[in-house]
Design an enzyme around this catalytic site. Sequence first.
Site, mmCIF file in Angstrom:
data_model
loop_
_atom_site.group_PDB
_atom_site.id
_atom_site.type_symbol
_atom_site.label_atom_id
_atom_site.label_comp_id
_atom_site.label_asym_id
_atom_site.label_seq_id
_atom_site.Cartn_x
_atom_site.Cartn_y
_atom_site.Cartn_z
ATOM 1 N N HIS A 101 2.658 68.969 55.545
ATOM 2 C CA HIS A 101 2.500 67.659 54.904
ATOM 3 C C HIS A 101 3.757 66.852 55.156
ATOM 4 O O HIS A 101 4.868 67.373 55.072
ATOM 5 C CB HIS A 101 2.284 67.795 53.397
ATOM 6 C CG HIS A 101 1.116 68.646 53.026
ATOM 7 N ND1 HIS A 101 -0.178 68.182 52.994
ATOM 8 C CD2 HIS A 101 1.040 69.960 52.677
ATOM 9 C CE1 HIS A 101 -1.003 69.161 52.649
ATOM 10 N NE2 HIS A 101 -0.281 70.251 52.443
ATOM 11 N N ASP B 275 -6.768 72.899 51.550
ATOM 12 C CA ASP B 275 -6.380 71.703 52.301
ATOM 13 C C ASP B 275 -5.852 72.037 53.691
ATOM 14 O O ASP B 275 -5.570 71.128 54.482
ATOM 15 C CB ASP B 275 -5.365 70.863 51.514
ATOM 16 C CG ASP B 275 -4.104 71.622 51.147
ATOM 17 O OD1 ASP B 275 -4.180 72.849 50.940
ATOM 18 O OD2 ASP B 275 -3.039 70.987 51.045
ATOM 19 N N HIS B 276 -5.771 73.330 54.018
ATOM 20 C CA HIS B 276 -5.394 73.758 55.367
ATOM 21 C C HIS B 276 -6.527 74.486 56.093
ATOM 22 O O HIS B 276 -6.444 74.698 57.303
ATOM 23 C CB HIS B 276 -4.166 74.670 55.306
ATOM 24 C CG HIS B 276 -2.944 73.953 54.838
ATOM 25 N ND1 HIS B 276 -1.955 73.498 55.685
ATOM 26 C CD2 HIS B 276 -2.554 73.587 53.583
ATOM 27 C CE1 HIS B 276 -1.024 72.887 54.990
ATOM 28 N NE2 HIS B 276 -1.362 72.925 53.702
ATOM 29 N N HIS C 132 -4.897 78.094 51.568
ATOM 30 C CA HIS C 132 -5.218 76.946 50.713
ATOM 31 C C HIS C 132 -6.226 76.017 51.388
ATOM 32 O O HIS C 132 -6.132 75.740 52.586
ATOM 33 C CB HIS C 132 -3.952 76.180 50.342
ATOM 34 C CG HIS C 132 -3.079 76.915 49.371
ATOM 35 N ND1 HIS C 132 -1.786 76.532 49.105
ATOM 36 C CD2 HIS C 132 -3.316 78.005 48.603
ATOM 37 C CE1 HIS C 132 -1.259 77.367 48.207
ATOM 38 N NE2 HIS C 132 -2.172 78.267 47.892
ATOM 39 N N HIS D 67 -1.965 79.296 56.050
ATOM 40 C CA HIS D 67 -2.252 80.000 54.801
ATOM 41 C C HIS D 67 -3.635 79.590 54.312
ATOM 42 O O HIS D 67 -4.273 78.697 54.878
ATOM 43 C CB HIS D 67 -1.184 79.749 53.743
ATOM 44 C CG HIS D 67 -1.010 78.328 53.316
ATOM 45 N ND1 HIS D 67 -0.628 77.310 54.170
ATOM 46 C CD2 HIS D 67 -1.153 77.720 52.089
ATOM 47 C CE1 HIS D 67 -0.531 76.178 53.513
ATOM 48 N NE2 HIS D 67 -0.854 76.394 52.249
#
Length: 319
Positions: A219, A114-115, A112, A110
Site C-alpha cells: 500500500h 485485500d491482497h 489478507h 499474505h
Amino acid sequence: MPSSSPSMTKPKPQGFYSSTFWADYLSTQHSRLPKLGDVTENCGSSRRVVRFLGGNPGPMQLQGTNTYLVGTGRSRILIDTGEGHPSWIMNLTGYLDDHDISISHVLLTHWHNDHTGGLDDLLLHDPDIPVHKHMPDLGQHPLRDGQIFTTEGATLRVVLTPGHSADHACFVLEEESVMFTGDAVLGHGYSVADDLGAYTESLRLMRRLGCSGAGYPGHGDVIQNLPRVLDMYIAQRAARERQVCSVLAQAPPSLTVEDVGERLYGELASSSDSFDTAVRPLLDQVLFMLADHGKVGSRLVGIGPGQRRHWFVVQSQTV
C-alpha cells in the site's frame, strides 16, 4: 499438505485499530496521500515493474492495494491480486492482452483479502496460472525461504517475514537490489502486526539483507530509500520497548498495564474507554514480547475478579 489460511475475509480492526484515535489518524494521513495512477509502467523508474492499483482506497488500504507485474518479456510474474474490484482485473487483463503478455506465476505476500480477493477473477481469465503462498490454501503451492522464481529480465527471491500475519512473505528483485515488502513496510506511515515479536525480527532480517534500492509496498507509493525507512521502523519499535522498560525500572516493585499507560500517555490513559481501545492493546503486545525475550517478568496479584497482572524489569537487564 497445504495448510488452511484464516477465513478469506477482510480482517476487522480490533483494539487500538478500531479506536477513534486510530480512525482520526488514518483520516488525516489519507488526506495527505499522493495520487497514484491505476496503471503505472516503469514504476519506481524500473523497466521491470508495472503497478496495478487495486481500486480499493480506504483508511487501512491507503490509495488501494498495490499489485505488481514483474519482468520484461512476454511471460511475467504477478505479485498479489488486489481485493477483487472489477477495475483491477479489467486493467490487468487489458494490459496483458494489449502487450501479448502471460503470467507464469502468482506470488502472494499474505492471506489478507485485500491482497488475495482478485485471485478468482484472475484464474477465470487463465485457470492454469500456479499460485504460491507461504502456508498455502488448497490448490496453492508453498513458498520456501530463499526460493527463486525467474522470468525474462527478473529474478525474485522469497524472504519469509512473519509478523504482520503468520504467513507474510517479501520478495527481493535481485537485478535491482529492491524488495516487494507487502504489508511489512508501507509507502506511508507505519504498518500493524499480529505478532509484534515476530514482526520486529522480520524487520531486522529485511534490513540485514542489504537491499540498497527502493521498496515496493503493498500500500502506498514506492519507498525511495528502503534502508532508511526500515531503520525508522526498527527505531520506532525499539524506542517503545525502552520507554516501557524505563517506566518499569523507575517504579518498583511492579506496575499494572494501567500504571504503565498512565506514566507513558497521561490523560490519554485516564479514560477507561480510551485506555481499553487505544493504549492497552499496544502495551500488552510490547509487554508480552519483552517477557518472551526475558527482559520483563510478571506475576498475578489478588484473587478472583480483582486479580491483576503486575509487571517488573528482570534485574539482569539494563535499561
